[in-house]
Write an enzyme that holds these catalytic residues in place. Sequence first.
Site, mmCIF file in Angstrom:
data_model
loop_
_atom_site.group_PDB
_atom_site.id
_atom_site.type_symbol
_atom_site.label_atom_id
_atom_site.label_comp_id
_atom_site.label_asym_id
_atom_site.label_seq_id
_atom_site.Cartn_x
_atom_site.Cartn_y
_atom_site.Cartn_z
ATOM 1 N N ASN A 1 0.849 -1.193 0.000
ATOM 2 C CA ASN A 1 0.000 0.000 0.000
ATOM 3 C C ASN A 1 0.893 1.254 0.000
ATOM 4 O OD1 ASN A 1 -1.408 2.280 1.112
ATOM 5 N ND2 ASN A 1 -3.072 0.903 1.680
ATOM 6 N N GLY B 1 0.293 4.406 0.278
ATOM 7 C CA GLY B 1 0.047 5.401 1.330
ATOM 8 C C GLY B 1 0.693 5.006 2.636
ATOM 9 N N LYS B 2 0.536 3.741 2.991
ATOM 10 C CA LYS B 2 1.163 3.233 4.213
ATOM 11 C C LYS B 2 2.681 3.302 4.142
ATOM 12 C CE LYS B 2 -1.631 -0.719 5.567
ATOM 13 N NZ LYS B 2 -1.539 -2.179 5.759
ATOM 14 N N ASP C 1 -1.246 -4.273 9.970
ATOM 15 C CA ASP C 1 -2.587 -4.366 9.423
ATOM 16 C C ASP C 1 -3.385 -3.263 10.092
ATOM 17 O OD1 ASP C 1 -4.185 -5.995 7.553
ATOM 18 O OD2 ASP C 1 -5.506 -6.215 9.271
ATOM 19 N N GLY D 1 -6.888 6.151 1.509
ATOM 20 C CA GLY D 1 -7.940 5.372 2.162
ATOM 21 C C GLY D 1 -9.123 6.230 2.602
ATOM 22 N N TYR D 2 -9.492 6.095 3.861
ATOM 23 C CA TYR D 2 -10.669 6.776 4.410
ATOM 24 C C TYR D 2 -10.330 8.175 4.982
ATOM 25 C CZ TYR D 2 -12.694 2.096 4.054
ATOM 26 O OH TYR D 2 -13.137 0.874 3.580
ATOM 27 N N LYS E 1 -0.846 13.585 10.816
ATOM 28 C CA LYS E 1 -0.855 12.117 10.904
ATOM 29 C C LYS E 1 0.441 11.589 11.512
ATOM 30 C CE LYS E 1 -3.061 9.265 8.191
ATOM 31 N NZ LYS E 1 -3.403 8.450 7.004
ATOM 32 N N HIS F 1 -3.114 6.491 14.199
ATOM 33 C CA HIS F 1 -3.002 5.126 14.706
ATOM 34 C C HIS F 1 -1.657 4.516 14.319
ATOM 35 C CE1 HIS F 1 -4.676 5.532 10.777
ATOM 36 N NE2 HIS F 1 -4.607 4.253 10.495
ATOM 37 N N ARG F 2 -1.196 4.817 13.101
ATOM 38 C CA ARG F 2 0.084 4.274 12.620
ATOM 39 C C ARG F 2 1.252 4.903 13.380
ATOM 40 N NH1 ARG F 2 -1.356 4.831 8.090
ATOM 41 N NH2 ARG F 2 -2.122 2.700 7.946
HETATM 42 P P1 ITT Z 1 -0.935 -4.082 2.684
HETATM 43 O O1 ITT Z 1 -1.697 -5.241 3.260
HETATM 44 O O2 ITT Z 1 -0.138 -4.440 1.473
HETATM 45 O O3 ITT Z 1 -0.118 -3.370 3.703
HETATM 46 P P2 ITT Z 1 -3.598 -2.999 2.397
HETATM 47 O O4 ITT Z 1 -4.162 -1.725 1.857
HETATM 48 O O5 ITT Z 1 -4.207 -4.283 1.907
HETATM 49 O O6 ITT Z 1 -2.021 -3.008 2.159
HETATM 50 P P3 ITT Z 1 -4.692 -3.474 5.000
HETATM 51 O O7 ITT Z 1 -5.171 -4.830 4.643
HETATM 52 O O8 ITT Z 1 -4.035 -3.275 6.340
HETATM 53 O O9 ITT Z 1 -3.648 -2.930 3.950
HETATM 54 O O10 ITT Z 1 -5.925 -2.479 4.871
HETATM 55 C C1 ITT Z 1 -5.832 -1.216 5.398
HETATM 56 C C2 ITT Z 1 -6.953 -0.350 4.827
HETATM 57 O O11 ITT Z 1 -7.494 0.447 5.891
HETATM 58 C C3 ITT Z 1 -6.381 0.621 3.815
HETATM 59 O O12 ITT Z 1 -6.443 0.085 2.507
HETATM 60 C C4 ITT Z 1 -7.275 1.832 4.015
HETATM 61 O O13 ITT Z 1 -8.459 1.660 3.285
HETATM 62 C C5 ITT Z 1 -7.608 1.766 5.498
HETATM 63 N N1 ITT Z 1 -6.626 2.562 6.264
HETATM 64 C C6 ITT Z 1 -5.654 2.112 7.082
HETATM 65 N N2 ITT Z 1 -4.926 3.121 7.579
HETATM 66 C C7 ITT Z 1 -5.450 4.243 7.058
HETATM 67 C C8 ITT Z 1 -5.129 5.602 7.171
HETATM 68 O O14 ITT Z 1 -4.095 6.021 7.878
HETATM 69 N N3 ITT Z 1 -5.883 6.473 6.512
HETATM 70 C C9 ITT Z 1 -6.940 6.085 5.769
HETATM 71 N N4 ITT Z 1 -7.292 4.815 5.583
HETATM 72 C C10 ITT Z 1 -6.551 3.884 6.225
#
Ligand code: ITT
Length: 202
Positions: free
Chosen positions: A9, A11-12, A72, A156-157, A178, A183-184
């Site tokens: 991801n 963004g992460k 996650d 994301g959201y 952020k 949370h991160r």
């Molecule tokens: P990886 O598993 O490859 O890390 P992923 O997007 O599949 O990527 P997750 O299964 O952990 O990751 O899903 C996390 C989702 O939650 C992410 O796709 C966003 O939609 C939401 N999310 C998590 N953290 C967020 C944030 O800081 N801001 C907005 N949305 C977030």
Amino acid sequence: MDIWIASFNGGKIRELSALIQRDRPHWVIHHPQEIPGYSAPQETGNTFEENARIKVRSLAAVKPGHWILGEDSGLVVPGLNGLPGIHSAVYAGPHATDLENVNKLLKMLHLKGVTDRSAFFVCVMVSVDPQGRWLVARGELQGQIAMQPQGKQGFGYDPIFIPKGQTQTLAELGPIFKSQHSHRALAFREWLSQVDTLPVSH
Ligand code: ITT
């Protein structure tokens, strides 16, 4: 030291990399995209922690003897019985875009007549180190769901999440907010304090 971030991801990865660079500037960051043929594992767990462990274990299998950090995360809406929760990335379908997920969440709140728009983000961070030691840390960010998307930053959201005590969404508040309050960021801080107690120098 070298550290692999077990995520696809963008963004992460961006946020985690910035946190690592801020607090541990000498660490060298790697991503699974550097590994030809490596693809993300199925997230078959029932909890944030199980899914974070699955991601870390999968990458550790191809990069043994390295630091692997994964997480996650997701948005929990009590008014929707905890959804999207661990299904946040795929709420609107297996290949859903951020926009589709956001629109589905707003639609579900409307359709179900949910008036309690409180929500919280969860991040469970998991790592394994070259000695095979596992660490787990958790962070949460409380807030509420906006009536409509606002702001262009983040992912994301973020456009529909207003943190407690704020009047703007995370997508308006931006990366500096952020990096201090998300949370991160909180999970990372907790994880780093655990790393610092390990009996080796990094
Ligand atoms: P990886 O598993 O490859 O890390 P992923 O997007 O599949 O990527 P997750 O299964 O952990 O990751 O899903 C996390 C989702 O939650 C992410 O796709 C966003 O939609 C939401 N999310 C998590 N953290 C967020 C944030 O800081 N801001 C907005 N949305 C977030």
